[in-house]
Design a protein around this motif. Sequence first.
Motif, PDB file in Angstrom:
ATOM      1  N   THR A  18       0.832  -1.194   0.000  1.00 15.90           N
ATOM      2  CA  THR A  18       0.000   0.000   0.000  1.00 15.90           C
ATOM      3  C   THR A  18       0.870   1.248   0.000  1.00 15.90           C
ATOM      4  O   THR A  18       0.596   2.205  -0.730  1.00 15.90           O
ATOM      5  CB  THR A  18      -0.938   0.006   1.225  1.00 15.90           C
ATOM      6  N   LYS A  19       1.920   1.227   0.791  1.00 16.68           N
ATOM      7  CA  LYS A  19       2.831   2.368   0.856  1.00 16.68           C
ATOM      8  C   LYS A  19       3.495   2.608  -0.502  1.00 16.68           C
ATOM      9  O   LYS A  19       3.557   3.736  -0.995  1.00 16.68           O
ATOM     10  CB  LYS A  19       3.902   2.117   1.920  1.00 16.68           C
ATOM     11  N   ILE A  20       3.943   1.536  -1.141  1.00 11.28           N
ATOM     12  CA  ILE A  20       4.598   1.653  -2.448  1.00 11.28           C
ATOM     13  C   ILE A  20       3.610   2.137  -3.507  1.00 11.28           C
ATOM     14  O   ILE A  20       3.926   3.024  -4.313  1.00 11.28           O
ATOM     15  CB  ILE A  20       5.231   0.308  -2.847  1.00 11.28           C
ATOM     16  N   ASN A  21       2.390   1.576  -3.507  1.00  7.24           N
ATOM     17  CA  ASN A  21       1.378   1.989  -4.483  1.00  7.24           C
ATOM     18  C   ASN A  21       1.020   3.457  -4.322  1.00  7.24           C
ATOM     19  O   ASN A  21       0.826   4.175  -5.305  1.00  7.24           O
ATOM     20  CB  ASN A  21       0.125   1.125  -4.359  1.00  7.24           C
ATOM     21  N   ASN A  22       0.934   3.920  -3.079  1.00  5.55           N
ATOM     22  CA  ASN A  22       0.615   5.323  -2.835  1.00  5.55           C
ATOM     23  C   ASN A  22       1.721   6.236  -3.342  1.00  5.55           C
ATOM     24  O   ASN A  22       1.446   7.344  -3.812  1.00  5.55           O
ATOM     25  CB  ASN A  22       0.345   5.570  -1.354  1.00  5.55           C
ATOM     26  N   GLN A  23       2.971   5.791  -3.251  1.00  7.27           N
ATOM     27  CA  GLN A  23       4.077   6.582  -3.787  1.00  7.27           C
ATOM     28  C   GLN A  23       3.934   6.745  -5.297  1.00  7.27           C
ATOM     29  O   GLN A  23       4.135   7.835  -5.838  1.00  7.27           O
ATOM     30  CB  GLN A  23       5.415   5.933  -3.451  1.00  7.27           C
ATOM     31  N   TRP A  24       3.573   5.663  -5.988  1.00 12.78           N
ATOM     32  CA  TRP A  24       3.379   5.740  -7.435  1.00 12.78           C
ATOM     33  C   TRP A  24       2.205   6.651  -7.771  1.00 12.78           C
ATOM     34  O   TRP A  24       2.271   7.447  -8.709  1.00 12.78           O
ATOM     35  CB  TRP A  24       3.150   4.351  -8.031  1.00 12.78           C
ATOM     36  N   ARG A  25       1.114   6.546  -7.018  1.00 16.44           N
ATOM     37  CA  ARG A  25      -0.052   7.393  -7.280  1.00 16.44           C
ATOM     38  C   ARG A  25       0.280   8.864  -7.058  1.00 16.44           C
ATOM     39  O   ARG A  25      -0.196   9.737  -7.785  1.00 16.44           O
ATOM     40  CB  ARG A  25      -1.221   6.971  -6.394  1.00 16.44           C
ATOM     41  N   THR A  58       6.779   7.025 -16.216  1.00 15.91           N
ATOM     42  CA  THR A  58       6.112   6.813 -14.930  1.00 15.91           C
ATOM     43  C   THR A  58       4.827   6.008 -15.109  1.00 15.91           C
ATOM     44  O   THR A  58       4.574   5.061 -14.353  1.00 15.91           O
ATOM     45  CB  THR A  58       5.804   8.165 -14.266  1.00 15.91           C
ATOM     46  N   LEU A  59       4.029   6.369 -16.087  1.00 15.82           N
ATOM     47  CA  LEU A  59       2.769   5.660 -16.308  1.00 15.82           C
ATOM     48  C   LEU A  59       3.009   4.214 -16.728  1.00 15.82           C
ATOM     49  O   LEU A  59       2.309   3.307 -16.270  1.00 15.82           O
ATOM     50  CB  LEU A  59       1.928   6.384 -17.360  1.00 15.82           C
ATOM     51  N   ASP A  60       4.001   3.998 -17.595  1.00 16.31           N
ATOM     52  CA  ASP A  60       4.300   2.639 -18.022  1.00 16.31           C
ATOM     53  C   ASP A  60       4.765   1.766 -16.859  1.00 16.31           C
ATOM     54  O   ASP A  60       4.350   0.617 -16.720  1.00 16.31           O
ATOM     55  CB  ASP A  60       5.360   2.634 -19.122  1.00 16.31           C
ATOM     56  N   VAL A  67      -0.109  -0.908 -10.389  1.00 16.61           N
ATOM     57  CA  VAL A  67      -0.695   0.181  -9.612  1.00 16.61           C
ATOM     58  C   VAL A  67      -1.917   0.728 -10.342  1.00 16.61           C
ATOM     59  O   VAL A  67      -2.949   0.986  -9.734  1.00 16.61           O
ATOM     60  CB  VAL A  67       0.341   1.310  -9.370  1.00 16.61           C
ATOM     61  N   ILE A  68      -1.792   0.898 -11.661  1.00 15.67           N
ATOM     62  CA  ILE A  68      -2.929   1.298 -12.482  1.00 15.67           C
ATOM     63  C   ILE A  68      -3.042   0.309 -13.644  1.00 15.67           C
ATOM     64  O   ILE A  68      -2.096  -0.414 -13.944  1.00 15.67           O
ATOM     65  CB  ILE A  68      -2.788   2.744 -13.026  1.00 15.67           C
ATOM     66  N   HIS A  69      -4.194   0.287 -14.283  1.00 15.41           N
ATOM     67  CA  HIS A  69      -4.413  -0.617 -15.406  1.00 15.41           C
ATOM     68  C   HIS A  69      -3.684  -0.090 -16.639  1.00 15.41           C
ATOM     69  O   HIS A  69      -3.510   1.124 -16.796  1.00 15.41           O
ATOM     70  CB  HIS A  69      -5.912  -0.722 -15.687  1.00 15.41           C
ATOM     71  N   LYS A  70      -3.256  -0.982 -17.508  1.00 13.34           N
ATOM     72  CA  LYS A  70      -2.488  -0.570 -18.688  1.00 13.34           C
ATOM     73  C   LYS A  70      -3.315   0.300 -19.624  1.00 13.34           C
ATOM     74  O   LYS A  70      -2.783   1.214 -20.258  1.00 13.34           O
ATOM     75  CB  LYS A  70      -1.924  -1.774 -19.431  1.00 13.34           C
ATOM     76  N   ARG A  75      -4.582   5.700 -21.855  1.00 10.07           N
ATOM     77  CA  ARG A  75      -5.545   6.796 -21.971  1.00 10.07           C
ATOM     78  C   ARG A  75      -4.954   8.109 -21.459  1.00 10.07           C
ATOM     79  O   ARG A  75      -5.067   9.151 -22.106  1.00 10.07           O
ATOM     80  CB  ARG A  75      -6.817   6.440 -21.195  1.00 10.07           C
ATOM     81  N   LEU A  76      -4.273   8.050 -20.299  1.00  9.77           N
ATOM     82  CA  LEU A  76      -3.672   9.263 -19.747  1.00  9.77           C
ATOM     83  C   LEU A  76      -2.556   9.792 -20.642  1.00  9.77           C
ATOM     84  O   LEU A  76      -2.446  11.003 -20.854  1.00  9.77           O
ATOM     85  CB  LEU A  76      -3.140   8.991 -18.338  1.00  9.77           C
ATOM     86  N   LYS A  77      -1.727   8.890 -21.174  1.00  6.99           N
ATOM     87  CA  LYS A  77      -0.650   9.320 -22.068  1.00  6.99           C
ATOM     88  C   LYS A  77      -1.228  10.019 -23.295  1.00  6.99           C
ATOM     89  O   LYS A  77      -0.715  11.055 -23.731  1.00  6.99           O
ATOM     90  CB  LYS A  77       0.207   8.127 -22.504  1.00  6.99           C
ATOM     91  N   SER A  78      -2.292   9.471 -23.834  1.00 13.78           N
ATOM     92  CA  SER A  78      -2.919  10.064 -25.015  1.00 13.78           C
ATOM     93  C   SER A  78      -3.478  11.449 -24.704  1.00 13.78           C
ATOM     94  O   SER A  78      -3.237  12.409 -25.444  1.00 13.78           O
ATOM     95  CB  SER A  78      -4.034   9.144 -25.496  1.00 13.78           C
ATOM     96  N   ARG A  79      -4.190  11.566 -23.614  1.00 12.56           N
ATOM     97  CA  ARG A  79      -4.801  12.850 -23.246  1.00 12.56           C
ATOM     98  C   ARG A  79      -3.743  13.900 -22.945  1.00 12.56           C
ATOM     99  O   ARG A  79      -3.865  15.054 -23.348  1.00 12.56           O
ATOM    100  CB  ARG A  79      -5.715  12.675 -22.042  1.00 12.56           C
ATOM    101  N   TRP A  80      -2.716  13.498 -22.199  1.00 13.48           N
ATOM    102  CA  TRP A  80      -1.671  14.442 -21.830  1.00 13.48           C
ATOM    103  C   TRP A  80      -0.873  14.889 -23.044  1.00 13.48           C
ATOM    104  O   TRP A  80      -0.493  16.050 -23.149  1.00 13.48           O
ATOM    105  CB  TRP A  80      -0.762  13.848 -20.767  1.00 13.48           C
ATOM    106  N   SER A  81      -0.613  13.981 -23.975  1.00 13.49           N
ATOM    107  CA  SER A  81       0.147  14.391 -25.168  1.00 13.49           C
ATOM    108  C   SER A  81      -0.666  15.360 -26.024  1.00 13.49           C
ATOM    109  O   SER A  81      -0.113  16.289 -26.603  1.00 13.49           O
ATOM    110  CB  SER A  81       0.560  13.166 -25.986  1.00 13.49           C
TER     111      SER A  81
END
Length: 86
Positions: A18-25, A58-60, A67-70, A75-81
Motif C-alpha cells: 500500500t505504501k509503495i502503491n501510494n508513492q506511485w499514485r 512513470t505511467l508505463d 498500480v494502475i491498469h495498462k 488513456r492518460l498518455k494520449s490525453r496528456w500528449s
Amino acid sequence: MAHLKSSKKRERRTKRRTKINNQWRTKIQELKKKIRRLDEGKEIEESPTELMETAQKTLDKAAQKGVIHKNKAARLKSRWSKKLQK
C-alpha cells in the motif's frame, strides 16, 4: 487483528505494498498537476518534451507494477500528449 501466521504475514505485505502503491499514485498526481499548470500557461521547470517523457515512463512503470491498469496508462498518455501539443 490477525491470529494465523499467514494472516499476519499478509497484513505486513499489504501495508508495505500500500505504501509503495501510494508513492506511485503521488508521482502520477504530481505529473497531472504539472501538465495542468503548463496547459494553463504557467511556467514550470521542465520543457514539455521532457515532461512528456517522464510522464510516459512513470505511467508505463506504474501499469507494469499493477498500480494502475495498462489501458488507463494509455488513456492518460494520449490525453496528456494532446494537451501538450497545443
